[in-house]
Every structure is written in structure tokens, then in C-alpha cells.
Design an enzyme around this catalytic site. Structure first.
Site, PDB file in Angstrom:
ATOM      1  N   LEU A 202     -29.900  12.716  22.129  1.00 18.18           N
ATOM      2  CA  LEU A 202     -30.890  11.678  22.393  1.00 18.18           C
ATOM      3  C   LEU A 202     -31.316  11.729  23.850  1.00 18.18           C
ATOM      4  O   LEU A 202     -30.534  12.103  24.718  1.00 18.18           O
ATOM      5  CB  LEU A 202     -30.294  10.292  22.120  1.00 18.18           C
TER       6      LEU A 202
ATOM      7  N   CYS B  54      17.716  -3.838  41.617  1.00 18.12           N
ATOM      8  CA  CYS B  54      16.619  -3.466  42.523  1.00 18.12           C
ATOM      9  C   CYS B  54      15.645  -4.644  42.645  1.00 18.12           C
ATOM     10  O   CYS B  54      15.156  -5.161  41.640  1.00 18.12           O
ATOM     11  CB  CYS B  54      15.898  -2.236  41.988  1.00 18.12           C
TER      12      CYS B  54
ATOM     13  N   LYS C 293     -24.103   2.347  20.907  1.00 15.88           N
ATOM     14  CA  LYS C 293     -23.902   3.777  21.111  1.00 15.88           C
ATOM     15  C   LYS C 293     -22.404   4.005  21.273  1.00 15.88           C
ATOM     16  O   LYS C 293     -21.812   3.685  22.308  1.00 15.88           O
ATOM     17  CB  LYS C 293     -24.658   4.262  22.349  1.00 15.88           C
TER      18      LYS C 293
ATOM     19  N   CYS D  80      14.625   5.417  45.153  1.00 18.82           N
ATOM     20  CA  CYS D  80      13.731   4.290  44.917  1.00 18.82           C
ATOM     21  C   CYS D  80      13.156   3.828  46.251  1.00 18.82           C
ATOM     22  O   CYS D  80      13.908   3.561  47.190  1.00 18.82           O
ATOM     23  CB  CYS D  80      14.488   3.154  44.244  1.00 18.82           C
TER      24      CYS D  80
ATOM     25  N   TYR E 171       0.843  -1.206   0.000  1.00 19.97           N
ATOM     26  CA  TYR E 171       0.000   0.000   0.000  1.00 19.97           C
ATOM     27  C   TYR E 171       0.876   1.253   0.000  1.00 19.97           C
ATOM     28  O   TYR E 171       0.670   2.186  -0.773  1.00 19.97           O
ATOM     29  CB  TYR E 171      -0.929  -0.027   1.223  1.00 19.97           C
ATOM     30  N   ASP E 172       1.887   1.247   0.885  1.00 16.83           N
ATOM     31  CA  ASP E 172       2.797   2.398   0.960  1.00 16.83           C
ATOM     32  C   ASP E 172       3.457   2.662  -0.386  1.00 16.83           C
ATOM     33  O   ASP E 172       3.647   3.808  -0.786  1.00 16.83           O
ATOM     34  CB  ASP E 172       3.880   2.156   2.018  1.00 16.83           C
TER      35      ASP E 172
ATOM     36  N   GLU F  40     -20.217   8.991  14.108  1.00 16.90           N
ATOM     37  CA  GLU F  40     -19.393   9.183  15.298  1.00 16.90           C
ATOM     38  C   GLU F  40     -17.912   9.030  14.953  1.00 16.90           C
ATOM     39  O   GLU F  40     -17.526   8.066  14.290  1.00 16.90           O
ATOM     40  CB  GLU F  40     -19.803   8.130  16.341  1.00 16.90           C
TER      41      GLU F  40
HETATM   42  S1  IVH Z   1     -28.274   8.781  16.391  1.00 15.50           S
HETATM   43  C1  IVH Z   1     -31.279  12.105  16.076  1.00 15.50           C
HETATM   44  N1  IVH Z   1     -26.780   6.624  16.648  1.00 15.50           N
HETATM   45  O1  IVH Z   1     -24.929   9.759  20.931  1.00 15.50           O
HETATM   46  C2  IVH Z   1     -30.377  10.943  16.286  1.00 15.50           C
HETATM   47  N2  IVH Z   1     -26.180   8.569  17.866  1.00 15.50           N
HETATM   48  O2  IVH Z   1     -26.446  11.022  23.087  1.00 15.50           O
HETATM   49  C3  IVH Z   1     -29.036  11.366  16.688  1.00 15.50           C
HETATM   50  N3  IVH Z   1     -24.137   8.320  19.213  1.00 15.50           N
HETATM   51  O3  IVH Z   1     -25.030  12.990  19.577  1.00 15.50           O
HETATM   52  C4  IVH Z   1     -28.033  10.399  16.973  1.00 15.50           C
HETATM   53  N4  IVH Z   1     -23.724   6.235  18.650  1.00 15.50           N
HETATM   54  O4  IVH Z   1     -22.942  11.540  19.122  1.00 15.50           O
HETATM   55  C5  IVH Z   1     -26.980   7.902  17.020  1.00 15.50           C
HETATM   56  N5  IVH Z   1     -25.531   4.679  16.756  1.00 15.50           N
HETATM   57  C6  IVH Z   1     -25.723   5.942  17.112  1.00 15.50           C
HETATM   58  C7  IVH Z   1     -24.850   6.605  18.003  1.00 15.50           C
HETATM   59  C8  IVH Z   1     -25.119   7.927  18.373  1.00 15.50           C
HETATM   60  C9  IVH Z   1     -23.319   7.284  19.353  1.00 15.50           C
HETATM   61  C10 IVH Z   1     -23.980   9.613  19.902  1.00 15.50           C
HETATM   62  C11 IVH Z   1     -24.151  10.833  19.020  1.00 15.50           C
HETATM   63  C12 IVH Z   1     -25.260  11.613  19.653  1.00 15.50           C
HETATM   64  C13 IVH Z   1     -25.215  11.125  21.051  1.00 15.50           C
HETATM   65  C14 IVH Z   1     -26.542  11.348  21.743  1.00 15.50           C
END
Ligand code: IVH
Length: 665
Positions: free
Chosen positions: A83, A426, A115, A403, A36-37, A171
Site C-alpha cells: 500500500l 540484598c 492496519k 551485585c 475442549y482438551d 495478516e
Molecule cells: S489490504 C491491495 N488491509 O499492510 C491491498 N493490508 O503496507 C493490500 N496490512 O501488505 C492490503 N492490515 O500486510 C490491508 N487491514 C488491512 C491491513 C493490511 C495490515 C498490511 C499488509 C500489507 C501491508 C501494506
């Protein structure tokens, strides 16, 4: 008309883009890093010679352009909302009830996703080309981080298909390995550590110099697709698949759930498995699949009514710092450790937490008597995140000038965060070296734990790891809490370890920066310990993944007469100093190539790989015509589809174990 050079450049770019997608998005490289490089260097050369063909979406632009003065503010196409959170099964059920009420009995489905614990970013595309990237900011207005985002390899600079304009939101994360490596580097440079991968990702994206972002190895997972600031008609699941098809990295661990029970099962499953992931998550996001139903549910002022974050219990807790002590490691590094008032953190009692080094103590501003927030993640030692409140009778901690174990001289080398005890005799250093030598994955000597090592060293029975091989059953049986039987077991285990292969012996020596992987690569390249010991720094760098820092450390090790003496004594003890290459010609799985995908019920991926290799098989990252078996677990990735397409046999963990036991056929 494009001239042949222009065509050549464009073809090369396409090829590199394809390999970037295979490597950074699909995790299925087809060529080596070196190949790749070489492609990249060729493109750089051509672009330098023919500047008229420069293009902002060339892969060469991922290295980071010029630093800027400040960030430009940009308005989002529609607000980047956050959320609502729930923290328990009951609250998740309440959310589900609200959704069902609002949808008045209509059938619907959820999409459950991990998440990811990073920071959100919106990326815009026009005519299939990456246009700009914006951080969340206050949700309405964010910062333009286009040049920085360009350096993230999983952000495609060109996408396949799609409308004239669209936006992906997702994210930005830093995986644990990159995070640990970054902090280790910062320790060495005397810089303060990042508290967690999320802060490190944010700090790496929001820098004015894109070349810094480029060096940080960030990742980007897309989880929302918008046109004109709105989700595209249809379903969210479909939208994720479209994003993946376009070339985005979409998290493979997702599931369509018919009801709240399936949703809960997904949440609980990942709460158990979260530590196996290479990056951090803090919960699960559930979204109503149908975009029409999402519209019907609408938004509150700050969050959609069609989605919810189910947050995992914090692996953090507050407690008091009773004292700060110092531990001396194998390399002599002095590590300050906080002794804590015992506290439950995510189900485990924690009474000690690392403070890493004196710069970290300063950054945290922590003193004895303060109340602090401690965090536990994965297998690593708990750490202090921040000071919550200062103690009334707080007192500062000072790193010792000597020490604490041997009273020897302590030095802090310039540009290093750690102080080190320089006395190679030591006892603390010796004890740690023995524990490292005996540890799993290294010489793997069962039964050689803390208490025993303390006694062996304190009584002068072991003055160097080589002395282990001269130990007699009677000597060990005479120690506290040692019976004849455990003593003879230990001696047998020590004896058995003589058969360990060179990579283990090499890792056992405790050369700085030479861990299991580097040891393996060095053994494969040089074939014997003597060849490694005799190699100059330049020659050592010919081995895969060995850079100047590692090479210098190896040379330094073998320049030290004490170390050479140790090596000679280990040779006399009969340890393996030569290596017949990685590929085992014998073994039940000799000649077979496996590809692992998904999460196996009992074995971690690392364990599965070790077992396969121990049985003489090979594990590859991608499915091809040469693959003999694909081992699939829960939530398998696209490797499974590829296996089906190519007709490669797909097996599960039980079949794999059976193959290892009895071989094929
Ligand atoms: S959806 C309107 N999906 O969680 C819907 N958010 O607490 C908006 N996040 O600001 C977000 N994983 O930074 C969504 N699978 C995921 C996520 C996710 C992480 C974060 C995101 C959001 C925050 C809200």
C-alpha cells in the site's frame, strides 16, 4: 458407506471445529479449556485406532506435522501488492482528492480498517476445505507455508458456503501477551529475544517445523477475499462480512465512512486507543468500498489507487547511549539498562531503555557511545531496537561479577539468560519486593513510592515486608519530605491493606510465576494459604493453569525457611490467609452476569471487569440466556447482535456505573 466409527469421528470433528470457531474467531467460548482438551484427546484416540479415517482437515492436524527440508516457492494468483503510505491529515486529504477526481464526482464510500502489524499471507480453499497458504514473498512469488498455517486456530480448515475455489488474504499476527510470554521463555532458555511481535510472528510462521508454529499462538485476520485472483463484485464491506460468515476472523474494529472527515475521525480515534488493543497496529487502511469503483481506479506499479495506509507516528527515535547501568530486581535478576541522551518518542521524553540481559546486548551488538533506535510501546519500559551507528569512542559493557548494590555473589544459572544476585538480604531486592508488595493490583498501598522505600530500607526501619505492619506514624514522619499528615495516611493505608483478600496476599509474596491471575486461580482452588503451602507439586497442578514450572516454583518458595518465617509474620500482622471463593454473595451486583463488548469511553475492559467483580457481579466472555446485561462501547463485536437476538438488556458505561452505585431496580 461410512461406518458408525467414521460418523462418530466426523461428528466429533464438527463439534471441535465449532468450539475452535467460538474460541479463536469469535472470542466467545462455550466450554472450558479442559473440556475442549478432552474432546481433542478423544478424537486423537479414535484417529489413532482407525487410521483409515485420517483427514488433512481434521482439527488434530493443527498440532504440527513433520518438519520439512525447505520451503517451496509458489506463484500468487495475482500480485500481493503493498500500500502507499500517508503520514498526515494533509496527505490523507490529498489521497481523497485524487480518488474523487478519478471518480469524477461519483458518490462513493470508504471502508476504514486497522492496519495490523504482522505479515501478510494468502490462504486458498477448494470445495470448502483449506488447501494451501502462501507468504507474500516478493509479492509475485511467495513461500508455501501450508503446514504451518494449518496450526493457526483462526485459519478455518473448513468454511461454510462460498464458491468452489477462492482465496482469502490477511495478516498473521502475534498478540502482545503471546509475544511477552515467548520472549520470557526465550530468556529462560538462554535464547535471543524477538525485537517485536511482527518479527516474532514472521519467525514463527516461516519455520520448517510446524510444531514450532503450533506452539506460538499466532492469529490470522482476513481482510481481502479473491476469486480467480480478483476481488468479488459488490463491496469490500460486504466481502468482509462474507468472510466472517464463512468462519474467518475479521477484525471487528472497522467502519464505513462517507467522506474523508469520517475517515480522519476513525484514524484519530484509534491512534488514542491503539494501546488498549491486545495486538499492535501501525495505522489505518482505507479502501474504496465498491469493487466496480476500485476497478475504475486501478493500480500503480506497486499499489492500488483505491486504498491507502495512514501510518501513525513512529514511537521510535534515535539517540545516543551515554552509559549502561545495572538494575537489581525483586528476584535478584540483574537487568542492564541503557542511560540515553534524552529524546522525544511519540510525545514522551525517554532517557532510559532496557537491554533485558547480556544475550540481548550481544544480539544488538550495542556498546556505550553508540547511536541506537529506541522504541516505546504501551506502558512497557522503552527498549533498544537496534544500533544505528557505532560511536567513535565506543566501549563495550561487561555484566558485573558482583551485585552492584550489595557486592554479593552473582550467578548465571545454566539455560537462563539472566544473572542473579543470590543474597536474599540484598537491599535492592528488598526495595523491589516492597514496591511489588505495595503496588496496584497487589496490596495496593497508596503512598509507598520509590523515595520512601529507599529511606525505609536505608535507615533499617524495614528489613522485610512484614515490618511494614509494625511501622509507627512517628517513625515515618521523621523521614525526609514526610509530613505528619502523609505519614498518618500511609500508616492508615498499610493498616487497610490487612483486609485484602488472599489472592492479593498470595501475589504480594512475589513467588516466581505467580502473578495476579495465577494467585486468583490458586486461591479459588485451595481456599487458604496454608493449603497452598502444604501442597505437593502434583497437587498444585490440579489448579487451573498451573503447570509443572509454576508448581515447582511455589514448592521452592515454601521450602525456604526465610520465606516461611515471612509468611508467619504476615499471619501475625493479621493478613487474610483464607478465601471464601470468588463469587461474592453480597454486593450490589451479586448474582448478576455481565458481558463486555466494544471500547468503553473511560474504563478499560480490565477496569470494568474489576469494578463489576468488586461489586459481586460476574463477567463472562459470551452472551447466553444467563447473561443479565451486555455492556457495549464503541465498535462493539458480534456479542451485541447476539444480545439483541436473545433480548438481553444492553447498557453503556454510565448505566453500568449507576448499577454499581445503586444496584438494579
Ligand atoms: S489490504 C491491495 N488491509 O499492510 C491491498 N493490508 O503496507 C493490500 N496490512 O501488505 C492490503 N492490515 O500486510 C490491508 N487491514 C488491512 C491491513 C493490511 C495490515 C498490511 C499488509 C500489507 C501491508 C501494506
Amino acid at each position: 458407506m461410512p461406518s458408525p466409527i467414521g460418523e462418530q469421528i466426523e461428528k466429533l470433528r464438527q463439534e471441535i471445529r465449532r468450539h475452535e470457531h467460538l474460541y479463536y474467531v469469535l472470542d466467545q467460548p462455550e466450554i472450558s479449556d479442559a473440556e475442549y482438551d478432552a474432546l481433542m484427546r478423544r478424537l486423537q484416540d479414535l484417529e489413532r485406532e482407525h487410521p483409515e479415517y485420517a483427514s488433512p482437515d481434521s482439527p488434530t492436524r493443527r498440532v504440527g506435522g513433520k518438519p520439512r527440508e525447505g520451503f517451496v516457492k509458489v506463484e500468487h494468483s495475482s500480485p500481493m501488492l503493498s500500500l502507499d503510505n500517508v503520514f498526515s491529515e494533509g496527505e490523507l486529504r490529498d489521497f481523497d482528492r485524487r480518488v474523487r477526481d478519478l471518480l469524477r464526482g461519483q458518490a462513493f464510500r470508504y471502508v476504514a480498517e486497522l492496519k495490523l502489524d504482522g505479515l501478510s499471507m494468502a490462504v486458498r480453499y477448494e470445495n470448502g476445505r483449506f488447501q494451501s497458504a502462501i507468504t507474500r514473498g516478493d509479492g509475485r512469488i511467495g513461500e508455501d507455508v501450508t503446514e504451518n498455517a494449518r496450526t493457526i486456530r483462526s485459519v478455518p480448515l473448513r468454511v461454510k458456503g462460498g464458491p468452489e475455489r477462492f482465496e482469502a488474504r490477511g495478516e498473521v499476527i502475534m498478540d502482545r501477551t503471546a509475544f511477552e510470554r515467548l520472549n520470557a521463555e526465550r530468556d529462560q532458555q538462554g535464547l535471543s529475544r524477538f525485537a517485536n511481535p511482527r518479527n516474532a510472528a514472521a519467525g514463527s510462521l516461516r519455520v520448517l517445523d510446524p510444531s514450532i508454529t503450533a506452539s506460538r499462538r499466532l492469529g490470522f485476520f482476513a481482510y481481502l477475499r479473491l476469486e480467480d485472483g480478483r476481488p468479488v463484485d459488490g463491496g469490500h464491506w460486504e466481502s468482509l462480512e462474507t468472510l466472517a460468515r464463512m468462519g474467518f476472523k475479521v477484525n471487528p474494529h472497522r467502519r464505513r465512512c462517507r467522506d474523508v472527515e469520517e475517515l480522519l475521525a476513525f484514524c484519530q480515534e484509534w491512534e488514542k486507543k491503539r494501546e488498549d488493543l491486545p495486538y499492535e497496529i501501525d495505522g489505518v487502511v482505507a479502501k474504496v468500498d465498491s469493487v466496480a469503483q476500485q476497478q475504475r481506479l486501478g493500480f500503480t506499479a506497486k499499489a492500488p489507487r483505491w486504498a491507502i495506509a495512514y501510518k501513525y507516528a513512529a514511537r521510535q527515535a534515535e539517540t545516543e547511549v551515554l552509559d549502561i547501568g545495572v538494575q537489581v530486581g525483586r528476584t535478584g535478576a540483574l537487568t542492564p539498562v541503557a542511560r540515553l541522551k534524552p529524546v522525544l518518542v511519540g510525545g514522551v521524553t525517554v532517557s532510559r531503555a532496557t537491554l533485558h540481559n547480556e544475550d540481548e546486548i550481544q544480539r544488538l551488538g550495542v556498546e556505550i557511545g553508540d547511536t541506537v533506535l529506541v522504541e516505546r510501546s504501551g506502558d512497557v519500559i522503552p527498549k533498544v531496537v537496534r544500533v544505528v551507528s557505532q560511536g567513535a569512542a565506543r566501549r563495550p559493557f561487561r555484566m558485573p561479577e558482583q551485585c552492584p548494590v550489595c557486592g554479593g555473589r552473582v550467578v548465571r544459572e545454566e539455560a537462563e539468560a539472566a544473572r542473579r544476585c543470590v543474597n536474599t538480604n540484598c537491599p535492592a531486592r528488598l526495595k523491589e519486593s516492597i514496591l511489588h508488595f505495595a503496588s496496584r493490583g497487589v496490596m495496593n498501598i497508596d503512598g509507598l513510592g520509590d523515595a520512601l522505600v529507599d529511606q525505609l530500607v536505608d535507615r533499617g526501619l524495614v528489613r522485610s515486608v512484614a515490618d511494614l505492619y509494625a511501622l509507627k506514624v512517628e517513625q515515618v514522619a521523621g523521614l525526609e519530605r514526610m509530613a505528619q499528615k502523609s505519614a498518618s495516611n500511609l500508616i492508615r493505608n498499610i493498616d487497610k491493606s490487612r483486609k485484602n483478600s488472599l489472592p492479593r496476599v498470595l501475589a504480594a509474596l512475589g513467588i516466581r510465576f505467580v502473578g495476579e491471575r495465577t494467585a486468583q486461580l490458586l486461591a479459588e482452588h485451595f481456599g487458604s494459604l496454608d493449603a497452598i503451602a502444604a501442597a505437593a507439586a502434583g497437587d498444585l497442578q490440579a489448579a487451573e493453569e498451573v503447570g509443572p514450572k509454576v508448581a515447582e516454583s511455589i514448592c521452592e518458595f515454601f521450602r525456604e525457611p526465610r520465606n516461611c518465617e515471612l509468611v508467619e509474620r504476615l499471619r501475625e500482622a493479621g493478613l487474610q490467609f483464607s478465601y471464601q471463593g470468588r463469587r461474592k454473595e453480597s454486593g450490589k451486583l451479586a448474582g448478576l452476569t455481565f458481558v463486555l463488548t466494544g471500547t468503553l469511553p473511560n474504563l478499560t475492559r480490565e477496569e470494568a471487569k474489576e469494578r463489576i467483580e468488586a461489586a459481586g457481579g460476574k463477567v463472562s466472555g459470551s452472551v447466553s440466556g444467563k447473561t443479565n446485561y451486555v455492556v457495549a462501547g464503541g465498535d462493539p463485536g458480534s456479542k451485541l447482535d447476539k444480545a439483541r437476538k436473545l433480548g438481553v438488556p444492553i447498557i453503556g458505561e454510565p448505566e453500568l456505573l449507576e448499577l454499581i452505585r445503586s444496584g438494579p431496580g
